[in-house]
Each structure stands twice: as structure tokens, then as C-alpha cells.
Design a protein around this motif. Structure first.
Motif, PDB file in Angstrom:
ATOM      1  N   ASN A 241      30.780  43.933  44.191  1.00 36.53           N
ATOM      2  CA  ASN A 241      30.594  45.372  44.426  1.00 36.53           C
ATOM      3  C   ASN A 241      30.451  45.674  45.916  1.00 36.53           C
ATOM      4  N   ARG A 242      29.793  44.793  46.662  1.00 37.86           N
ATOM      5  CA  ARG A 242      29.641  45.012  48.105  1.00 37.86           C
ATOM      6  C   ARG A 242      31.006  45.005  48.795  1.00 37.86           C
ATOM      7  N   GLU A 243      31.872  44.123  48.362  1.00 40.41           N
ATOM      8  CA  GLU A 243      33.204  44.067  48.951  1.00 40.41           C
ATOM      9  C   GLU A 243      34.033  45.287  48.559  1.00 40.41           C
TER      10      GLU A 243
ATOM     11  N   SER B  47      38.249  49.869  49.602  1.00 36.69           N
ATOM     12  CA  SER B  47      38.582  50.417  48.282  1.00 36.69           C
ATOM     13  C   SER B  47      40.076  50.368  47.979  1.00 36.69           C
ATOM     14  N   SER B  48      40.845  49.630  48.786  1.00 34.25           N
ATOM     15  CA  SER B  48      42.284  49.553  48.533  1.00 34.25           C
ATOM     16  C   SER B  48      42.594  48.861  47.219  1.00 34.25           C
ATOM     17  N   SER B  49      41.713  47.981  46.789  1.00 36.70           N
ATOM     18  CA  SER B  49      41.833  47.317  45.488  1.00 36.70           C
ATOM     19  C   SER B  49      40.431  47.123  44.935  1.00 36.70           C
ATOM     20  N   ILE B  50      40.327  47.038  43.633  1.00 37.34           N
ATOM     21  CA  ILE B  50      39.034  46.924  42.959  1.00 37.34           C
ATOM     22  C   ILE B  50      38.953  45.574  42.258  1.00 37.34           C
ATOM     23  N   LEU B  51      37.933  44.789  42.629  1.00 39.49           N
ATOM     24  CA  LEU B  51      37.679  43.527  41.942  1.00 39.49           C
ATOM     25  C   LEU B  51      36.595  43.740  40.896  1.00 39.49           C
ATOM     26  N   SER B  52      36.762  43.103  39.757  1.00 38.33           N
ATOM     27  CA  SER B  52      35.785  43.225  38.669  1.00 38.33           C
ATOM     28  C   SER B  52      35.441  41.840  38.142  1.00 38.33           C
ATOM     29  N   TYR B  53      34.132  41.576  38.006  1.00 33.04           N
ATOM     30  CA  TYR B  53      33.681  40.296  37.473  1.00 33.04           C
ATOM     31  C   TYR B  53      33.655  40.381  35.939  1.00 33.04           C
ATOM     32  N   ILE B  54      34.342  39.487  35.254  1.00 28.43           N
ATOM     33  CA  ILE B  54      34.365  39.492  33.796  1.00 28.43           C
ATOM     34  C   ILE B  54      34.200  38.062  33.286  1.00 28.43           C
ATOM     35  N   SER B  55      33.705  37.972  32.089  1.00 28.82           N
ATOM     36  CA  SER B  55      33.570  36.679  31.397  1.00 28.82           C
ATOM     37  C   SER B  55      34.542  36.690  30.226  1.00 28.82           C
TER      38      SER B  55
ATOM     39  N   GLY C  11      52.738  43.252  46.642  1.00 30.28           N
ATOM     40  CA  GLY C  11      53.185  43.070  48.017  1.00 30.28           C
ATOM     41  C   GLY C  11      52.232  42.205  48.817  1.00 30.28           C
ATOM     42  N   MET C  12      52.721  41.726  49.963  1.00 34.28           N
ATOM     43  CA  MET C  12      51.923  40.839  50.799  1.00 34.28           C
ATOM     44  C   MET C  12      50.688  41.531  51.355  1.00 34.28           C
ATOM     45  N   GLU C  13      50.799  42.813  51.695  1.00 31.37           N
ATOM     46  CA  GLU C  13      49.651  43.529  52.268  1.00 31.37           C
ATOM     47  C   GLU C  13      48.506  43.603  51.270  1.00 31.37           C
ATOM     48  N   THR C  14      48.833  43.944  50.010  1.00 29.77           N
ATOM     49  CA  THR C  14      47.803  44.002  48.969  1.00 29.77           C
ATOM     50  C   THR C  14      47.254  42.626  48.676  1.00 29.77           C
ATOM     51  N   SER C  15      48.139  41.634  48.650  1.00 27.23           N
ATOM     52  CA  SER C  15      47.695  40.265  48.396  1.00 27.23           C
ATOM     53  C   SER C  15      46.724  39.785  49.465  1.00 27.23           C
ATOM     54  N   PHE C  16      47.011  40.103  50.723  1.00 23.83           N
ATOM     55  CA  PHE C  16      46.111  39.708  51.810  1.00 23.83           C
ATOM     56  C   PHE C  16      44.771  40.430  51.718  1.00 23.83           C
ATOM     57  N   ALA C  17      44.778  41.696  51.265  1.00 26.57           N
ATOM     58  CA  ALA C  17      43.530  42.449  51.124  1.00 26.57           C
ATOM     59  C   ALA C  17      42.628  41.803  50.068  1.00 26.57           C
ATOM     60  N   ILE C  18      43.225  41.404  48.950  1.00 29.77           N
ATOM     61  CA  ILE C  18      42.453  40.728  47.890  1.00 29.77           C
ATOM     62  C   ILE C  18      41.949  39.379  48.394  1.00 29.77           C
ATOM     63  N   GLN C  19      42.810  38.657  49.097  1.00 29.11           N
ATOM     64  CA  GLN C  19      42.413  37.358  49.649  1.00 29.11           C
ATOM     65  C   GLN C  19      41.259  37.510  50.629  1.00 29.11           C
ATOM     66  N   LYS C  20      41.283  38.573  51.440  1.00 29.02           N
ATOM     67  CA  LYS C  20      40.198  38.807  52.391  1.00 29.02           C
ATOM     68  C   LYS C  20      38.880  39.066  51.681  1.00 29.02           C
ATOM     69  N   LYS C  21      38.918  39.830  50.603  1.00 23.88           N
ATOM     70  CA  LYS C  21      37.689  40.089  49.846  1.00 23.88           C
ATOM     71  C   LYS C  21      37.099  38.804  49.280  1.00 23.88           C
ATOM     72  N   LEU C  22      37.954  37.980  48.690  1.00 22.83           N
ATOM     73  CA  LEU C  22      37.476  36.722  48.122  1.00 22.83           C
ATOM     74  C   LEU C  22      36.950  35.795  49.209  1.00 22.83           C
ATOM     75  N   ASN C  23      37.596  35.807  50.369  1.00 28.33           N
ATOM     76  CA  ASN C  23      37.112  34.985  51.481  1.00 28.33           C
ATOM     77  C   ASN C  23      35.751  35.456  51.971  1.00 28.33           C
ATOM     78  N   ASN C  24      35.550  36.768  52.033  1.00 34.20           N
ATOM     79  CA  ASN C  24      34.254  37.294  52.454  1.00 34.20           C
ATOM     80  C   ASN C  24      33.144  36.879  51.485  1.00 34.20           C
ATOM     81  N   ILE C  25      33.440  36.946  50.194  1.00 32.03           N
ATOM     82  CA  ILE C  25      32.451  36.527  49.195  1.00 32.03           C
ATOM     83  C   ILE C  25      32.159  35.034  49.333  1.00 32.03           C
ATOM     84  N   TRP C  26      33.209  34.260  49.526  1.00 31.32           N
ATOM     85  CA  TRP C  26      33.040  32.804  49.636  1.00 31.32           C
ATOM     86  C   TRP C  26      32.271  32.432  50.906  1.00 31.32           C
TER      87      TRP C  26
END
Length: 424
Positions: free
Chosen positions: A67-69, A74-82, A125-140
Motif C-alpha cells: 500500500n505504501r508503494e 499510482s500508475s499501477s496497483i499492486l494487491s497482496y493475495i493468497s 509495455g516496457m514503461e509499465t513493466s519497469f514501474a512494477i519492477q521499481k515498486k517490487l524493488n522498493n519493497i525488497w
């Protein structure tokens, strides 16, 4: 001289009074700004905000971190699911997600995450893919900080304690490389556009007078060389007038911005003032006008010669004018190398040779004179451009006097060279 002045006056007033000149002078800057801001707006609004599920089997990720990311970007929304990845894959669209990422159970914070796969039901697209990758990197990165005992205060110190390098020329300490690069690119593009548009106008104007048999009437009272020179100077003054109007608009905006500005445009005002304080504006403007007009006169005489040799077939005009356009296009392709090393061999010789100097030299001058461009290089470049204009005018005049009165014969470069070196 009086006859040349009459031709200059006729060409200038005819072009300036046209509605196309007035509209292009006013609308081109507006359209240019609209293109820049409009493309950015459309790019921001046209993209769909993707919803990506994060299936964590490692225990390092949770919804609070995600949620912090999401709040930061807000270009993409990540959701934690089980959920079982196979089950989600079978019903991805029905679940309301555009894709999912699986964090493996064997993920180790010491070795990192490698080669994660973003499974999606659409092409991303690559731009969206990089945005998602950046969010995951920040969390990691946050996970690793927790494991290493790095709290927020220490994290802030690490983020702020970075090395920044700003190049400073000891011969010209006021030069700003970033601003010089922007001015160089802008000047090069503007000169490129003017040479292409107004050079073509010279050629088309000569062709029109030739095909309408107007030239036959005019050359009965003036020499062909006087006609060509008057047309070149007249159209050149039209280009000069348009550039002066645009420069005046810039200066007016700058002066108004110094009087007062609202908070909404303070950033833009600050950028404009930074340009004026870190650049020798009078020097840049002087050489911009010199190389613009010098380049125009250098090329327009050759364009006029091509127009005089062509009959009514536009394909002939295109084939003959293409070799003239190649050095201009080549100059634009060289700008990247010049901006990378303004004092390199390519930059120095490209700014001296008249075929490329109008664009290349204006890409170098904003970096500083004499810090980047020594006075001897600047003087040699200007001398070569003036000498080149005199030579091309003489050379084109020899072709023009024959071609303007020749009909029914398909021109060629070989034939035009014969005209140029034919004795009177």
C-alpha cells in the motif's frame, strides 16, 4: 543594386503579407508547446492503470508494504493475495486482475530476487513493466533494511549521502552543461527547420516563375544573377523577421516573469531565469542569427540553382534537391556526438566545414566561448561560412543564368556542372 533592392522588396512584402506567414508565425510556437504538453498529457491519460496481484510464498511481502508503494506511484496497483497461482491464472480476468507475480518460497533476502515473471492477460509495455519492477524493488529494499537493522533515520542518511558530479569548465565556470545541451539541441532543430522550409521555398519560387514564364519577362530588364540574389535575400529576410518575432516573444515572457509570477508558474519562471543567468544570451543570440542566415544563404543559392534547372516535374526537383538536403540531415545526426564531446574532432571539424557548421557550431557555442569554442575556431568557422556563401552564390548563379531560360530538357548534375563552368 537598385534592381536587386526592388526584387528583394517584392519578395519580402509578398511573403510577409500572406496569411500563411502570419498564421505560421503565431501558431508554430503555440503548436510546438501544445505538442510537448499535449503528448505528455495524452501519454499520462491514455495508459490503463493495471492491477497486478502479488502472490507471496516467502513471507517477506505484506499488504501494508504494498500500500505504501501504491500511494507513492499510482500508475499501477499492486494487491497482496493468497491464492494458488494455477487457480488465479485460470480465472485471471474474472478476478479483476491484469496480471500476477509470484514471490517464490525460497527467496533469500541476502541473495535477492532474480528473474521474477509477470504473468499477464495482455501485452505490457516496457514503461509499465519497469514501474512494477521499481515498486517490487522498493519493497525488497525495505525488507533488506529491516533484516540489517537499518531504521528510517539511517535509511534517510544513506539516501541523502550520495555522490553528485557537476562538470565545470575552468575556462568558463558559468557554463551549465545541462542548459547548454538544451539550447544546443533547440538551436540545431530550429536552424534545421528553417533551412529545410525556406530553402524549399526558394526552389519552389524559382520553379513557379520559370513554369509560368514570368522569369522570361523579368530577365529582360534584370540580369539572371540579380534576380536570383534578390529572391534569396528577400526570402532570407522573411525567415529573419519570423525568428526575430519569436525571440521577442521569449524576451517579453522573460521580462514579464521578472515583474511577478503566480505560484503555479514559479517553476517555469525559475527555469527561464536560470537559462538567462547561466548563459551568455547576447552572444548566443548573435551567433544564432549569424549561423542561421549564413546557413540559409549558403544553401538557398544552391536550392535556387536546382529550381532553375527543373521544369514542371516535381520528381526531378526531389531527386536534384535530395543531395543538398543530405548534409543538413547529416548535421542533425551528428548533434548527439557533438553534445557528448563538444571539443572532440567530430565537433571541431563539423563546426568549421560550411556544409555542417550552421547546426554543429550552434550546438557547441552554448557550452562557452572561448572555454569550449576557442576564438580561432569561431573565426575560422565564420570565415569559411562567408566564403562558402560567396562561392555557392557564384556557382549557383552560373547554373541559374542558363537553367532559368531552358525548357523541355531533363536536367542532370553533369549537365548543370557544364553550365557552371561554361565561359561567358
Amino acid at each position: 543594386m537598385h534592381k536587386i533592392w526592388l526584387i528583394v522588396k517584392r519578395e519580402y512584402l509578398t511573403k510577409v503579407r500572406k496569411k500563411t506567414f502570419i498564421l505560421s508565425t503565431i501558431l508554430l510556437p503555440v503548436l510546438y508547446l501544445a505538442l510537448i504538453f499535449g503528448s505528455g498529457y495524452l501519454s499520462a491519460k491514455s495508459g490503463k492503470r493495471l492491477k497486478i496481484a502479488v502472490i507471496d510464498s516467502s513471507g517477506y511481502f505484506n499488504q501494508d508494504k504494498i500500500n505504501r508503494e501504491n500511494q507513492m506511484d499510482s500508475s499501477s496497483i499492486l494487491s497482496y493475495i493468497s491464492m494458488n497461482p494455477a487457480t488465479l491464472k485460470a480465472s485471471l480476468s474474472e478476478s479483476g486482475y491484469d496480471g500476477y507475480v509470484v514471490i517464490p518460497a525460497n527467496a533469500n533476502w541476502e541473495t535477492g530476487l532474480r528473474n521474477l515473471t509477470l504473468q499477464a492477460n495482455r501485452t505490457i509495455g516496457m514503461e509499465t513493466s519497469f514501474a512494477i519492477q521499481k515498486k517490487l524493488n522498493n519493497i525488497w529494499t525495505g525488507v533488506k533494511n529491516e533484516k540489517l537493522g537499518i531504521d528510517e533515520s539511517r535509511k534517510k542518511i544513506m539516501e541523502e549521502s550520495v555522490v553528485t558530479v557537476s562538470p565545470v569548465n575552468i575556462k568558463d565556470k558559468n557554463a551549465n552543461s545541462g542548459i547548454a545541451t538544451g539550447i544546443g539541441v533547440f538551436s540545431g532543430i530550429l536552424i534545421y527547420i528553417i533551412l529545410m522550409i525556406y530553402g524549399s521555398q526558394v526552389m519552389m519560387g524559382v520553379m513557379e516563375e520559370k513554369t509560368n514564364r514570368i522569369a522570361e519577362v523579368i530577365v529582360s530588364s534584370v540580369k539572371p544573377f540579380q534576380l536570383m540574389l534578390g529572391k534569396i535575400i528577400g526570402i532570407g529576410l522573411v525567415a529573419f523577421t519570423q525568428i526575430l518575432i519569436w525571440i521577442s516573444f521569449i524576451l517579453i515572457i522573460y521580462n514579464v516573469s521578472n515583474i511577478g509570477s503566480s505560484s503555479s508558474i514559479d517553476g517555469m519562471v525559475g527555469q527561464i531565469q536560470t537559462i538567462f543567468t547561466s548563459t551568455n544570451v547576447p552572444l548566443v543570440l548573435f551567433f544564432f542569427i549569424f549561423y542561421l542566415m549564413g546557413g540559409f544563404f549558403f544553401y538557398s543559392s544552391l536550392f535556387a540553382a536546382m529550381g532553375s534547372a527543373v521544369n514542371e516535374d516535381m520528381r526531378e526537383a526531389q531527386s536534384l534537391s535530395f543531395p543538398l538536403m543530405m548534409p543538413i540531415i547529416f548535421s542533425m545526426t551528428m548533434i548527439g556526438a557533438v553534445l557528448k564531446d563538444p571539443t572532440g574532432t567530430i565537433a571541431v571539424w563539423g563546426s568549421i566545414i560550411p556544409f555542417t557548421s550552421p547546426i554543429i557550431m550552434m550546438a557547441r557555442i552554448p557550452f562557452g566561448v572561448p572555454g569550449t569554442v576557442p576564438w580561432w575556431q569561431l573565426g575560422l568557422s565564420m570565415t569559411m561560412l562567408v566564403a562558402g556563401f560567396i562561392f555557392t552564390t557564384w556557382f549557383a548563379g552560373k547554373i541559374y543564368r542558363t537553367g532559368i531560360l531552358m525548357y523541355g530538357k531533363k536536367p542532370s548534375w553533369k549537365e548543370m556542372l557544364k553550365w557552371a563552368f561554361r565561359k561567358n
